[in-house]
Motif scaffolding. Structure first.
Motif, PDB file in Angstrom:
ATOM      1  N   ARG A   3       0.816  -1.213   0.000  1.00 15.88           N
ATOM      2  CA  ARG A   3       0.000   0.000   0.000  1.00 15.88           C
ATOM      3  C   ARG A   3       0.852   1.267   0.000  1.00 15.88           C
ATOM      4  O   ARG A   3       0.556   2.231  -0.717  1.00 15.88           O
ATOM      5  N   GLY A  31      -6.726   0.459   5.115  1.00 18.62           N
ATOM      6  CA  GLY A  31      -7.189  -0.925   5.112  1.00 18.62           C
ATOM      7  C   GLY A  31      -6.017  -1.878   5.064  1.00 18.62           C
ATOM      8  O   GLY A  31      -5.011  -1.674   5.745  1.00 18.62           O
ATOM      9  N   ARG A  32      -6.131  -2.899   4.218  1.00 15.93           N
ATOM     10  CA  ARG A  32      -5.084  -3.918   4.138  1.00 15.93           C
ATOM     11  C   ARG A  32      -3.763  -3.342   3.634  1.00 15.93           C
ATOM     12  O   ARG A  32      -3.746  -2.435   2.792  1.00 15.93           O
ATOM     13  N   GLU A  34      -1.483  -4.973   1.896  1.00 18.72           N
ATOM     14  CA  GLU A  34      -1.161  -5.477   0.565  1.00 18.72           C
ATOM     15  C   GLU A  34      -2.310  -5.184  -0.385  1.00 18.72           C
ATOM     16  O   GLU A  34      -3.472  -5.488  -0.087  1.00 18.72           O
ATOM     17  N   VAL A  35      -2.003  -4.588  -1.518  1.00 20.73           N
ATOM     18  CA  VAL A  35      -3.017  -4.228  -2.511  1.00 20.73           C
ATOM     19  C   VAL A  35      -2.888  -5.146  -3.709  1.00 20.73           C
ATOM     20  O   VAL A  35      -1.826  -5.231  -4.333  1.00 20.73           O
ATOM     21  N   SER A  36      -3.970  -5.832  -4.033  1.00 19.06           N
ATOM     22  CA  SER A  36      -3.950  -6.710  -5.203  1.00 19.06           C
ATOM     23  C   SER A  36      -5.159  -6.507  -6.109  1.00 19.06           C
ATOM     24  O   SER A  36      -5.086  -6.785  -7.304  1.00 19.06           O
ATOM     25  N   ASP A  58      -9.597  -4.957  -2.165  1.00 17.39           N
ATOM     26  CA  ASP A  58      -8.956  -4.502  -0.935  1.00 17.39           C
ATOM     27  C   ASP A  58      -8.752  -2.991  -0.937  1.00 17.39           C
ATOM     28  O   ASP A  58      -8.388  -2.403   0.082  1.00 17.39           O
ATOM     29  N   THR A  59      -8.988  -2.353  -2.109  1.00 15.20           N
ATOM     30  CA  THR A  59      -8.758  -0.919  -2.243  1.00 15.20           C
ATOM     31  C   THR A  59      -9.829  -0.294  -3.124  1.00 15.20           C
ATOM     32  O   THR A  59     -10.194  -0.850  -4.156  1.00 15.20           O
ATOM     33  N   HIS A  89     -14.651  -4.334   6.179  1.00 13.61           N
ATOM     34  CA  HIS A  89     -14.070  -5.168   5.121  1.00 13.61           C
ATOM     35  C   HIS A  89     -12.610  -4.838   4.867  1.00 13.61           C
ATOM     36  O   HIS A  89     -12.024  -5.342   3.894  1.00 13.61           O
ATOM     37  N   ASP A  90     -12.015  -4.024   5.742  1.00 13.38           N
ATOM     38  CA  ASP A  90     -10.576  -3.727   5.702  1.00 13.38           C
ATOM     39  C   ASP A  90     -10.157  -3.203   4.328  1.00 13.38           C
ATOM     40  O   ASP A  90      -9.153  -3.626   3.746  1.00 13.38           O
ATOM     41  N   ILE A  91     -10.925  -2.252   3.804  1.00 12.82           N
ATOM     42  CA  ILE A  91     -10.691  -1.693   2.472  1.00 12.82           C
ATOM     43  C   ILE A  91      -9.978  -0.352   2.593  1.00 12.82           C
ATOM     44  O   ILE A  91     -10.376   0.507   3.384  1.00 12.82           O
ATOM     45  N   ASN A  92      -8.930  -0.168   1.811  1.00 12.37           N
ATOM     46  CA  ASN A  92      -8.294   1.136   1.700  1.00 12.37           C
ATOM     47  C   ASN A  92      -9.167   2.066   0.868  1.00 12.37           C
ATOM     48  O   ASN A  92      -9.648   1.671  -0.193  1.00 12.37           O
TER      49      ASN A  92
END
Length: 248
Positions: A3, A31-32, A34-36, A58-59, A89-92
């Motif tokens: 991130r 959020g998380r 790691e961004v994928s 995740d983003t 939901h742990d979203i950036n």
């Protein structure tokens, strides 16, 4: 992709630090790490958040984020519902406002020009947000309004003007009706933005410069989509563009 690496890349690409804006640019909700998988869209509405959740993102990358200057900062009602969903939901949440309007290739002004067939010749105004150039060919204001409406898939309101052929245009996406007088001073025949105010009509009638209101959302769909496509091609993340319909 990490991130922090993504944020550094976006900040550098969009030159975020040079803009004086009405909201924080960059990471707005953490959020998380790691961004994928990224979902991008115009506005961080509840509908777009739910779309991001459905896509397993995740983003969330948007043009219109949160925490606007002058807003009531209490986390209640609609604001609580949005923030709760993102945190659960742990979203950036990443947002770029004026930096995305102004970018010379990926920005809203640049992308709208590409979509509408406008040839940019320069920028003016505060922070270079007012663009000017020429249409693909000279036409009347009404003809351009009809042509742009077909391209954007919505009605384009045309007010004022004195019937002259439109050879020089200025534009700024979104709610930039306040730049109309600056556009007139550039000597253009027509100014295009997303929104219109009551006084805009009188200014268009009295100046002889036509004003086109093509929709805030409709004029700002293309920058965030181009930014997402750029990330998918350069950063190795999966990106989905979700267009939440908005008639305004």
């Amino acid at each position: 992709m990490d991130r922090i690496q993504l944020l550094r890349y976006l900040d550098d690409l969009l030159e975020a630090a040079r803009f004086k804006d009405y909201c924080p640019n960059g990471l707005q909700v953490e959020g998380r790490a790691e961004v994928s998988r990224v979902v991008c869209g115009v506005t961080a509405s509840l509908a777009l958040i739910d779309a991001a959740i459905a896509h397993g993102a995740d983003t969330l990358l948007v043009h219109h984020g949160w925490f606007w200057r002058g807003e009531d900062g209490r986390v209640t009602g609609m604001r609580r519902a949005r923030i709760a969903r993102v945190l659960a939901h742990d979203i950036n949440l990443i947002a770029y406002h004026l930096p995305l309007d102004a970018h010379p290739e990926l920005g809203n002004n640049a992308q709208l020009a590409r979509v509408l067939g406008l040839q940019p010749r320069g920028t003016a105004g505060d922070q270079g947000l007012l663009w000017h150039g020429e249409p693909a060919q000279a036409a009347s204001a009404d003809e351009l309004a009809a042509r742009f409406g077909r391209i954007l898939g919505r009605g384009v309101l045309c007010v004022g003007g004195d019937g002259r052929p439109v050879r020089r245009v200025a534009w700024c996406t979104g709610g930039a009706q306040g730049m109309f007088e600056q556009a007139i001073d550039l000597g253009v025949d027509l100014y295009l933005s997303g929104e219109i105010s009551e006084q805009t009509t009188h200014l268009a009638r009295e100046s002889g410069v036509a004003y086109l209101a093509a929709g805030h959302h409709a004029t700002e769909r293309y920058g965030i989509r181009a930014l997402g496509e750029h990330l998918a091609g350069t950063c190795g993340v999966q990106v989905d563009f979700v267009d939440i319909d908005n008639p305004a």
